[in-house]
Every structure is written in structure tokens, then in C-alpha cells.
Design a protein around this motif. Sequence first.
Motif, PDB file in Angstrom:
ATOM      1  N   LEU B   6       0.774  -1.389  -0.151  1.00  0.00           N
ATOM      2  CA  LEU B   6       0.028  -0.107   0.091  1.00  0.00           C
ATOM      3  C   LEU B   6       0.727   1.201   0.039  1.00  0.00           C
ATOM      4  O   LEU B   6       0.253   2.215  -0.321  1.00  0.00           O
ATOM      5  CB  LEU B   6      -0.878  -0.017   1.020  1.00  0.00           C
ATOM      6  N   THR B   8       1.953   2.936  -1.870  1.00  0.00           N
ATOM      7  CA  THR B   8       1.975   3.290  -3.560  1.00  0.00           C
ATOM      8  C   THR B   8       1.057   4.276  -3.414  1.00  0.00           C
ATOM      9  O   THR B   8       0.327   4.653  -2.705  1.00  0.00           O
ATOM     10  CB  THR B   8       1.840   1.997  -4.355  1.00  0.00           C
ATOM     11  N   ASP B   9       0.970   4.975  -4.965  1.00  0.00           N
ATOM     12  CA  ASP B   9       0.107   5.896  -5.177  1.00  0.00           C
ATOM     13  C   ASP B   9      -1.239   5.234  -5.610  1.00  0.00           C
ATOM     14  O   ASP B   9      -1.302   4.090  -6.317  1.00  0.00           O
ATOM     15  CB  ASP B   9       0.323   6.671  -6.366  1.00  0.00           C
ATOM     16  N   LEU B  10      -2.473   5.740  -5.032  1.00  0.00           N
ATOM     17  CA  LEU B  10      -3.651   4.948  -5.506  1.00  0.00           C
ATOM     18  C   LEU B  10      -3.963   4.550  -7.011  1.00  0.00           C
ATOM     19  O   LEU B  10      -4.458   3.760  -7.455  1.00  0.00           O
ATOM     20  CB  LEU B  10      -4.767   5.746  -4.743  1.00  0.00           C
ATOM     21  N   TYR B  11      -3.607   5.689  -7.640  1.00  0.00           N
ATOM     22  CA  TYR B  11      -3.721   5.505  -9.342  1.00  0.00           C
ATOM     23  C   TYR B  11      -3.035   4.091  -9.895  1.00  0.00           C
ATOM     24  O   TYR B  11      -3.415   3.490 -10.776  1.00  0.00           O
ATOM     25  CB  TYR B  11      -3.474   6.593  -9.985  1.00  0.00           C
ATOM     26  N   GLU B  12      -1.993   3.571  -9.039  1.00  0.00           N
ATOM     27  CA  GLU B  12      -1.344   2.289  -9.522  1.00  0.00           C
ATOM     28  C   GLU B  12      -2.430   1.253  -9.466  1.00  0.00           C
ATOM     29  O   GLU B  12      -2.562   0.256 -10.340  1.00  0.00           O
ATOM     30  CB  GLU B  12      -0.107   1.897  -8.801  1.00  0.00           C
ATOM     31  N   LEU B  13      -3.476   1.293  -8.199  1.00  0.00           N
ATOM     32  CA  LEU B  13      -4.225   0.222  -8.334  1.00  0.00           C
ATOM     33  C   LEU B  13      -5.568   0.510  -9.233  1.00  0.00           C
ATOM     34  O   LEU B  13      -6.344  -0.349  -9.532  1.00  0.00           O
ATOM     35  CB  LEU B  13      -4.756  -0.128  -6.794  1.00  0.00           C
ATOM     36  N   THR B  14      -6.045   1.742  -9.179  1.00  0.00           N
ATOM     37  CA  THR B  14      -7.311   2.028 -10.298  1.00  0.00           C
ATOM     38  C   THR B  14      -6.729   1.642 -11.657  1.00  0.00           C
ATOM     39  O   THR B  14      -7.551   1.023 -12.232  1.00  0.00           O
ATOM     40  CB  THR B  14      -7.783   3.750 -10.131  1.00  0.00           C
ATOM     41  N   MET B  15      -5.572   1.843 -11.909  1.00  0.00           N
ATOM     42  CA  MET B  15      -5.160   1.473 -13.325  1.00  0.00           C
ATOM     43  C   MET B  15      -5.422  -0.117 -13.398  1.00  0.00           C
ATOM     44  O   MET B  15      -5.428  -0.481 -14.509  1.00  0.00           O
ATOM     45  CB  MET B  15      -3.797   2.105 -13.681  1.00  0.00           C
ATOM     46  N   ALA B  17      -7.072  -2.343 -11.691  1.00  0.00           N
ATOM     47  CA  ALA B  17      -8.184  -2.595 -11.647  1.00  0.00           C
ATOM     48  C   ALA B  17      -8.856  -2.373 -13.299  1.00  0.00           C
ATOM     49  O   ALA B  17      -9.398  -3.132 -13.950  1.00  0.00           O
ATOM     50  CB  ALA B  17      -9.080  -1.724 -10.935  1.00  0.00           C
ATOM     51  N   GLY B  18      -8.400  -1.355 -13.892  1.00  0.00           N
ATOM     52  CA  GLY B  18      -9.016  -0.932 -15.134  1.00  0.00           C
ATOM     53  C   GLY B  18      -8.559  -1.954 -16.260  1.00  0.00           C
ATOM     54  O   GLY B  18      -9.171  -2.538 -17.094  1.00  0.00           O
ATOM     55  N   LEU B  75     -14.335   1.443  -3.968  1.00  0.00           N
ATOM     56  CA  LEU B  75     -13.959   1.769  -5.242  1.00  0.00           C
ATOM     57  C   LEU B  75     -13.654   0.545  -6.238  1.00  0.00           C
ATOM     58  O   LEU B  75     -14.078   0.877  -7.343  1.00  0.00           O
ATOM     59  CB  LEU B  75     -12.369   2.424  -5.289  1.00  0.00           C
ATOM     60  N   GLN B 119       3.342  -2.210 -14.180  1.00  0.00           N
ATOM     61  CA  GLN B 119       2.821  -0.698 -13.817  1.00  0.00           C
ATOM     62  C   GLN B 119       2.821  -0.765 -12.487  1.00  0.00           C
ATOM     63  O   GLN B 119       3.189   0.483 -11.916  1.00  0.00           O
ATOM     64  CB  GLN B 119       1.413  -0.738 -14.405  1.00  0.00           C
ATOM     65  N   GLU B 122       5.591   0.809 -10.028  1.00  0.00           N
ATOM     66  CA  GLU B 122       6.093   2.337 -10.590  1.00  0.00           C
ATOM     67  C   GLU B 122       6.714   3.015  -9.393  1.00  0.00           C
ATOM     68  O   GLU B 122       7.773   3.452  -9.200  1.00  0.00           O
ATOM     69  CB  GLU B 122       5.302   2.803 -11.339  1.00  0.00           C
ATOM     70  N   THR B 123       5.589   3.082  -8.234  1.00  0.00           N
ATOM     71  CA  THR B 123       5.759   4.161  -7.368  1.00  0.00           C
ATOM     72  C   THR B 123       7.058   3.588  -6.409  1.00  0.00           C
ATOM     73  O   THR B 123       7.814   4.376  -5.753  1.00  0.00           O
ATOM     74  CB  THR B 123       4.635   4.444  -6.475  1.00  0.00           C
TER      75      THR B 123
END
Lengths: 475, 475
Positions: B6, B8-15, B17-18, B75, B119, B122-123
Amino acid sequence: MRYSPLLTDLYELTMLAGYLEEGMAEKPAVFDLYFRTNPFEGGYAVFAGLETALDHLAGLRFSPEELAYLNNLGLFRPRFIEFLREFRFRGRVTAPPEGTVVFAHEPLLTVEGTLAEAQFVETLLLNTINFQTLIATKAARICHAAAGSDVVEFGLRRAQGPDGGLSASRAACVGGCRGTSNLLAGMLYGMPVRGTQAHSWIQAFPDELSAFRAYAVSFPDSTILLVDTYDTLKSGLPNALTVAAELRSRGRELRGIRIDSGDLAYLSRESRRMLDEAGFSAVRIVASNDLDEQVIESVRGEGGRVDIYGVGTKLVTCAGTGGGALGGVYKLVEIDGQPKMKLTSDIAKASLPGKKRVMRAVEPDGGFIQDLVCLESDTVPAGGTVYDPTNPLRHTIVPPGARLTELRSVVMEGGQRLEEREPLKIMAERCRKELDLLPAGCLRFVNPHRYKVSISDPLNSLRSTLIKQLESKGE
Amino acid sequence: MRYSPLLTDLYELTMLAGYLEEGMAEKPAVFDLYFRTNPFEGGYAVFAGLETALDHLAGLRFSPEELAYLNNLGLFRPRFIEFLREFRFRGRVTAPPEGTVVFAHEPLLTVEGTLAEAQFVETLLLNTINFQTLIATKAARICHAAAGSDVVEFGLRRAQGPDGGLSASRAACVGGCRGTSNLLAGMLYGMPVRGTQAHSWIQAFPDELSAFRAYAVSFPDSTILLVDTYDTLKSGLPNALTVAAELRSRGRELRGIRIDSGDLAYLSRESRRMLDEAGFSAVRIVASNDLDEQVIESVRGEGGRVDIYGVGTKLVTCAGTGGGALGGVYKLVEIDGQPKMKLTSDIAKASLPGKKRVMRAVEPDGGFIQDLVCLESDTVPAGGTVYDPTNPLRHTIVPPGARLTELRSVVMEGGQRLEEREPLKIMAERCRKELDLLPAGCLRFVNPHRYKVSISDPLNSLRSTLIKQLESKGE
């Protein structure tokens, strides 16, 4: 998270061993933690890091593995290693609550205990308070520049180590940031987490529109589209408007767009116009890209229409003028009931001896007038004369109508925390209110008004006496 | 130490999931980690942080508590949480060994794996490599200024969080520091630890001489006396000489003195003279107080006689010109076998597409000539033309006599480390040797010689082709 007591400077332990040898380890001692210059050449600092520090103090103990390492260094006698096995922090800590606005030269933490325990915690306290206070102050400056727009912290990737990111997220929240991209900070501190997609998401699809559409399918209620991968106004905005219309046709709304490069004032103005003309006035504009208080001020000055600023590197590392580190120090001020001070050729760097209180003189309407540092036994009379700690020839008077309030309270006694844990939100609220009560000009970035911190007449006299004594000893 | 995924940046996980929703999570992808400007406006950087990063990659897994937190964010779909339960890093990492001298625009780490795993990290990779490389570079600069005198890192108290101190100690060692005050770094990384006493030790005794004597009794074989509490030359030195003589009469020797304020050039010269005249020429002189490469250079330039420099805040926070953070980035360069690049208006910021190798052209005597970035399938002929990555109109020739060596190797395969852990000493040795092989002028602090990093002809052509394609799409 367990804090290792080895996360300290070796000399804290060599001194401890020495005090034990000399039979001095149990002498009662008092230390003050304070800084001598406000960070960022600014008018104030925001106190932060206390809860983290108290957690570490309460949990301080050496593991068998750590004791074995110390033993193997070949520096210490077996008796000392045994002493460490039972070593705990059982002292008293006095401090203001986090989010309090504080100033150079006033004691923030005061630690009372045995010479052993009070000395040993120096490095830990400095590390925690220095960094979090620095970040909370930077966050407060950035939020002030944002003038009501939200500020979100995105700094983990360039933070100074993993915890440089974690502590920074926490302290940024105390200073006013409304969210973070850092998920671990979200979990540990209950902070709102924020973030959507990177440029790599856009590039991973055949074109920008497919990338936007795919994101909106996965997150129909929380889509913020990154619009600057190819061309913000010619490609990003038109594609975002297409997806906004598609979402609306399915009964959802696009939440926002994010601009991460270029002229943020111009691009946000144009984006706002295009969004409004297309009937999407509720879509929020997020701006990021190496922001700090100066950049935000100039974006606003040029009519930028940014709803949320995402700030990263410059917040979490505080690089730049007067930044990088808060120069907090931890000084012995009393031992065995005798006041102590460090003499230096520069009076501004001399410490303030003795056990002290910090008072804030407040106007009847609540506005802050000045802070006063006095001895524990002092009473500062309204109308009394008080002195500049860096130049005793300068003095002023406490206004007769002022109300004096105590800035700090005992927050740990016998090594036990006395107060409930506060949510970060309460600290942030305190910070915001106190900044509003400062004299005009304290919040200015360039040449801010210098808020007065004075010392009481008895404290000033004690310091003069000690200086004379030290000088006459020829030391 | 377990690393929380965790952090990490939230967007690593939203990406993530996407990508899972889109059926893209398993596509093969390649990312490069690199920086665009050498730190401190200097001529080079020292690569560090790899072992830390590999430990984190190898141990990457979500705990039940972390999954519960993510689930509660509201989310993500349950399918994604189940996907994360089994999520591991199973990719390949290519990198140079730590301590390698590296430059802007060349890929440091290359990560190959599924789009999801490559991906996601990254963070974590940016946080680790950015900070440790920054610190190792600063340490190398400071050690260069010290010109053979030892440098010891003392920065924990003003480091950016506890780990800001710990990672900094490690990386400082890679860059050439010979020890640290940080005990935890000593235990975890096997680094030599250093430290004796603070001013508070001196103040805790009735006078300076008693304080010195007490320390020498506790640590007869490792005493370094802090001589500037009252007056370095009038009080500190005479008292230190007394204790040195007393130690000698008991068959021991004083190890050193430390000067922590004042004119270090003058005070160290005078101290050296007084020590030598009294027959203590083996007593070493330690200097500290806000040191960095510039201050050390000036102390040496004015004939200072310092044997050991203790550096703190300015090393571990890297505040100052071009410091604070290394601006490393992590860019998608290939997906599904197709090269990718990010287009920007500034060619210097455009990424280099495709999977690549980094070669170093070396003189027959071992001296470094220039670095070359080429495509995996390329061979760069000696005598061939190569291009400036920031300005393709500028080109140069690889000297016909040059030997080309590969700068990087595969260090992780299928998520498993391939190599033995290296001691920090070996990395530091590598760094020292490579700095000696740089062209003259690269080590200069002001306007350093710009070491050439070029791209191969096929890589240059590929980039031009992709730029045209992206532009013709109107994106």
C-alpha cells in the motif's frame, strides 16, 4: 509499526553508558526541543509529529537481537547491556497539540525524566518533530496560496525514502491537505485517498478516446481524466467532453479532468470555458506538475480556474529557500534542579535555561498578539516588560488588556500518554483557525511580519546571571 | 523489514483494476526508469537503491488487513480484490550494479512483465531509486571534496522521517562515506558506526575537564572529545591535552577531538599545531557543523587540517542547488511487442521507445568515453554515427578504437533475484573506481564537463518514425 530504538545516533548510547558509569544516569534532567529560525524564511511554523513521537516513546524497548548487536560492537560493558534490557521511557512530556502555530525560540517539547531516558530520546524526537513540522508548515503555506481550492498530496515517488513519504502524507494533512495519493497513509491515518490514471494508461491504449472510455467504464462514479498526454485543448478536452456526454447518457457524471503540464493558468481557463459551454460546469479541474506556493499564487494571479491542486515533490521534500530540513535542536536546560545553558559567541544561539512555560497573549477578540516564554514559577503581569530572546536590549510591554493562555500541556506522564488520540482533521482545523488569528502579514511569503516571541524578566535575568558565571569560569 | 504494497499511489491500483476489466492486465509490457537531468547540476550520478528495490519486489504481497482496507474504500469490485490476493511480481529486471556511475537519459532499471505487475511497481521503484541515487551522488561529491579524508554520515536527526535517515545512511555508504552515526543502519547493513558525545554531555558535568575525564574512563580506547562547548582553543584543546596525557600515562591514547562550530580551517590548523607540539600527532581531528562539498572544499583550500568530516543535514536531505529530489521517471516503452513513446512539445522530455541496451564506450586504458543507448537488436559499430537524445541534429562518432561494454545485466527473472547480495563496501569500491575513469572535468562542482550519452542510429530513426505517426494522428 514498531520503532527500533537503534534508529538513533550511536552517541546517545555512549553517553548513556558513560552516565551509568558515573552514577549520573538517574539524575533528574530537563531538555527543551525548539528551533531558532522559522522554516522557508516564513512567519510561522505548524507543529506536527507529536503523536508519532509519543507512540515511539511509549513503545521504546530493546529486542534481544538489538542487544546482541550492541554487545558485538565491543564498545559496551555487560552491565550496560543488562541496563538496556530493562530500559524504558518513563518520563514526562509537555507539548502543544499538533496543528498549533508555533515560532522560533519557544520550547515545543519539554522532556523531563532521568538524565538517561531524557537524553536517549533526543534523536528520535528531533527526527520526528523536525520533519513533520517542516512538512505541515509547507502544506499550510501551499493551502494558503490555494485560497480555498483543495490541495492533495501526490509526493511519494520522489519522497526521501518510503517513510519520508508516509510521515509527509500525515503532516501534510495536519497542515491542510485534503487527501493523499499514498494508500498506506490512507489506511494508517484514515486520510482520504485520491488518484486516477497516469500517462502510461493513456499510452497503453490505441488512442486517447479509447483510454478515457475504458477508465469511465471501470470507474463510472469517480472518473478524472488526464488530458495532456497529446494536446490538452485540441485532443484531451474534446475527448473528455465526448466521454462526459456518454457518461451522462448513462446517468453518471464525469468528476474531473487533470492537467499535468503546460501553462496551467491559460489551460485551466480555456478548459473551464469549454466545459461550461458544453454544459459540464460541475466537472472539476485538477492541476499538477511541480507545484508549490509560488506557482499556485501565480496561477491564481493570472486567473487560473483550478479546483484542486495536486502537489508532490516540492511539498514532501520541501526543497527550496529555507527548506530541506527544520533545524530543531534539543538542549539540556536543567539538571538536578540546577538551570543549565549552552554559551555561544552568538546570543541568538544561546539556549534558554531552566524549566519553562510558553504563554500566548491574546486580544479580547481572540487575535494573537505575541508569545511569552517564562520560568515555571513566573507570572507575567499584563503591562509587564518582556525581552527579545535574541537581543536583550530590545524589550516590549505585554498589553494591559491581553489574555494569557498556556500554549502547552503535559501529554505524557510516567511514560504513559495522557490524552486520547486526535483525528488529523481536528489538528488541521486547529491549524486553520490559528492561522486566521495571526497578525496581518504573518502569512506573507516574502518578508513576512515577524511575530514577537519574548522572554520574561526573570528568565532574562537568569540567563544573564548564568552567562556571567560561565564567563568568569573562563570557559 | 516487510514493505507494505500500500506504500504506493492509489492510481497504480485504479489502473490495475481498469486493465483487468479491459482484459489487458496480462499483456507483456516494458517500462524504463531514468532521469532527465543529473542531480546538483553535476556531471554524473551514482546508482543506488537496487537491492532495497529487489527485496521489495520479491516480497510483494497484500495482507488480509490491506485487502480489507482496499475493499472498504468502495472503489473496487470483489473480483479485483481476489486478483490482488494472489498478486505477485514475477517479472524481469535489468539494471547496473549499485555504485555504477550513470547519467541522464540512459535507462537505469528496465522492468519487463505483465502490464499489471510492471505498472504496479512504479511508485515503489521510483521512491527507492530516486532517493538512494540522489544521496549516493551527494555522498560521492562530498567524499571527492574531502580528497582522501574520511567522511562519516551524522544526519538522522534532520532526515526526512526515520527511513529518510535509514536509506540515506545506506546510500551514503555506497557513495563513499566510511561510517554512520545511525545504529540501525549499522545493524541492518553492517556499516561501521561512529559517535561519542554531545554538548549536553559536557554541560551535564560541573566543568569541561571533568566531562572529558569521565568519558575517557568509560571509553579509554575510543575517546573523541568535543572541544567547542566553551572555547575551542582556550578551553577545549588544553583540557583535551590534559586528558590525552592522562590516558597515555595509563597506556592508552586519545583517538581524536571534534570541532563543531567556528572557523573550521583556522581552528583545525591551530588544533593540529597544539596537538603536534604536545606530542599527540596521532590524535585525529574531526570537523562537523552543516558541512557539504562546498564548505569542505573551502576548509581544505584554506589549509584546514581535518582528518574526518562528519556530515549531516546537507547530505541526508540534499537540500540546495539541483537537490532535494532526483526527478526519476518510469515510462512505458513497449506493449505487446510494439514500441511506445510519450510525445511532448520538448524533445528533451520525450521518452526513448522500445526495449533497449546501454553500452559504455571505453578507451584501451579503461577511461570512459561515452555511453550509448541502443535497441536490443542493435549493434553499434565502432566508428558509427550516434545521436544526442535531446537534439537529434547533433551527432558524433564512436571512436574506432573504443571497447563497448554492457552497463546492465538481468538481476531478477520470474520475480527471483539472480545474484548474491553484494556488501556495500564492494559497491563503494566500484563507485570510487568508476569516478576515477571519468573524463577530466566531470567531477567539477561548477560547470562540469558534460559526459556524452548518445542514442544509436536505429533508435533515433525509430523515435522519428513514432513522432511522425503520433503527430499525423493529430494527437
